[in-house]
Design an enzyme around this catalytic site. Structure first.
Site, PDB file in Angstrom:
ATOM      1  CG  MET A  94      -1.984  -0.868   1.337  1.00  0.00           C
ATOM      2  SD  MET A  94      -3.308  -0.312   0.271  1.00  0.00           S
ATOM      3  CE  MET A  94      -3.501  -1.768  -0.726  1.00  0.00           C
ATOM      4  N   PRO A  95       2.141   1.164  -0.186  1.00  0.00           N
ATOM      5  CG  PRO A  95       4.421   0.653  -0.105  1.00  0.00           C
ATOM      6  CD  PRO A  95       3.087   0.048  -0.427  1.00  0.00           C
ATOM      7  CB  THR A  96       0.074   6.052  -1.603  1.00  0.00           C
ATOM      8  OG1 THR A  96      -0.819   4.930  -1.664  1.00  0.00           O
ATOM      9  CG2 THR A  96      -0.389   7.107  -2.593  1.00  0.00           C
TER      10      THR A  96
END
Lengths: 62, 62, 62, 62, 62, 62
Positions: free
Chosen positions: E1-3
């Site tokens: 989920m790194p954004t």
């Protein structure tokens, strides 16, 4: 409607934030000619271990 | 792909966030015709001492 | 004081944004019990060539 | 002057962030031909209960 | 989920962004052990007249 | 290291931004006691049709 997001290293006191918010709002109103109530400022405290410059965390020795 | 960042004063329960995330996603899908899985919502809790309007922190008396 | 930042691919009409802003605000007021005037929504259009998922720009064939 | 904001679920160690900041900065310098000192990276830890996809919080069973 | 949100001066070509998105995603997956599909990268082009350091716009002579 | 993101309605001239950046930086340095070179300010112009308050776009009659 200027909305400010200000990120800085954690550790500033509420007193400093209060003073900074008041001063920045006054400055903004003077320069842009907007009403103080239209200025929102949101402070975000960032840990030195969560900010890197030059590939190095600020919590690490430079 | 709509990605929401929602800043609000801290204090909302997980239950409220759960309900809000579900309702906002449903609303977005209905209006834009997108798939629910494409909607990301990130909540940021802001302390009243970190938000100023009109040059005054929300933790201070108005 | 909820403040929304919504990023989505460019191309939505003003009519869609108008409808979405109204619907999201109504939803938020209902769930959180806040006044509509306290809800700010800022839309950011993102070009498909400026968004990547899985290391691939959305302007590229998938 | 590239400035990165990276949001990820909380739980990564400082060691991982240190390694990631160094590696991303090196990658960026190589691709863009910029100086490492011009690259800023700010990490934001997000609780799983503050991130929703598909209308469901990541702290909830999927 | 790194954004990722990456702000940089405007002027980089789509080819450079494509290369950077691919390389940063690969680096992130290697360091964090996440799946490439969980990595989102959003680029924001900033005009030099919209970025100031030391109180001076980057469009101005230094 | 304070980093400012300032969103305001589009239409301000470069001259106004130049003046505002200089004044805000000076104010910040005075209050926080930081060096001017550590202050970054990024302006984002927002169209009135991309900002809603109270569920209504600012491009619409109020």
């Amino acid at each position: 409607m200027p909305t400010f997001h200000i990120e800085m290293f954690e550790g500033r006191s509420v007193e400093k934030k209060r003073e900074l918010a008041a001063a920045l709002t006054e400055t903004t109103c003077k320069v842009l000619g907007v009403d103080a109530q239209s200025v929102d400022i949101i402070f975000t405290d960032v840990k030195t271990q969560d900010w890197a410059t030059g590939g190095k965390l600020w919590s690490d020795p430079r």
